[in-house]
Scaffold this motif. Sequence first.
Motif, mmCIF file in Angstrom:
data_model
loop_
_atom_site.group_PDB
_atom_site.id
_atom_site.type_symbol
_atom_site.label_atom_id
_atom_site.label_comp_id
_atom_site.label_asym_id
_atom_site.label_seq_id
_atom_site.Cartn_x
_atom_site.Cartn_y
_atom_site.Cartn_z
ATOM 1 N N ALA A 106 -10.846 20.484 20.042
ATOM 2 C CA ALA A 106 -11.965 19.546 20.536
ATOM 3 C C ALA A 106 -12.477 20.182 21.900
ATOM 4 O O ALA A 106 -11.911 20.742 22.687
ATOM 5 N N SER A 129 -18.606 17.652 18.857
ATOM 6 C CA SER A 129 -17.759 18.471 18.853
ATOM 7 C C SER A 129 -16.333 17.940 19.226
ATOM 8 O O SER A 129 -15.497 18.467 19.663
ATOM 9 N N LEU A 135 -16.520 21.676 16.261
ATOM 10 C CA LEU A 135 -16.522 22.432 17.311
ATOM 11 C C LEU A 135 -17.354 23.675 16.837
ATOM 12 O O LEU A 135 -18.019 24.697 17.306
ATOM 13 N N TRP A 193 -13.899 12.967 24.203
ATOM 14 C CA TRP A 193 -14.139 13.876 23.128
ATOM 15 C C TRP A 193 -12.852 14.493 22.379
ATOM 16 O O TRP A 193 -13.052 15.399 21.556
#
Length: 201
Positions: A106, A129, A135, A193
Motif C-alpha cells: 500500500a 492505493s 496500487l 492508507w
Amino acid sequence: MDFSHDRALPPTFFAGDPVAEARDLLGSAVVRVLPDGDILAARIVETEGYDCPRDPSCHVIARLPGAAAMMAGPPGRVYYHVAYDQPLLNIICRPEGTQASILIRAAEPLRGEERMCERRSVKRRIDLSNGPAKLVSALHLGPEFRGEPIDGPAFYLVPGDPVPEDAVTTTTRVGLKRGAELPWRFLLAGNPWVSAGKPSA
C-alpha cells in the motif's frame, strides 16, 4: 519530496535481507513517469518480506509460471505477477540465485492523483492505493515492467526520511497458510492508507 530520477534507489540496495529491507522501504516513494512525462508518486506505507528457503510460504512459487526463475534474481528487478486475478508488485532481493522479494502492499498518493484516478474509479479517495493490486493499477503499471531494473526511467523508488521504530507496526503477513507466524509485514502505524488485510496469525 524530491522525485527526480537522480535520487533513485539503485538495484544494489535490494541485495540484502528482504525482511530488513521491507521495513527500511517504509516512507520511501514509488515513482512512475508516464509516456507523456507526467509523474505519479506515492509514499510506501505497507510492505511484506518473502525469503526462501527459510520462508514456508514460498511453496507457491512452484505453481506460478516463471516465478522461480524470476525471483532468483538478479536483485533490484521488478517482479510483476498476478495472483487470484490481482496484479502484484514485488522487488527481487538477495544475490542472484536466491529466491527472495519485497511485496509493496500500500502507498499514500503524493503526486498525480488525478492521473491515478484514470485507472481506478473510486468513491472513496482512500481506496485509490490502499492495497497491492489497487496500487499497481493506480500507478499505471503492467506486465511490461516484469524483470526491469528498479531504477528504470519510467519506474523507480526514491528514499524518504528515516522512519523511527515507534512509528512502525510489525505483524504477520496477509492471506497465508504457511509461514503465517512470521512477523514480516511492516506498516506505518495509524496511517489511513494501510490496507485492510487481516494478519494471517
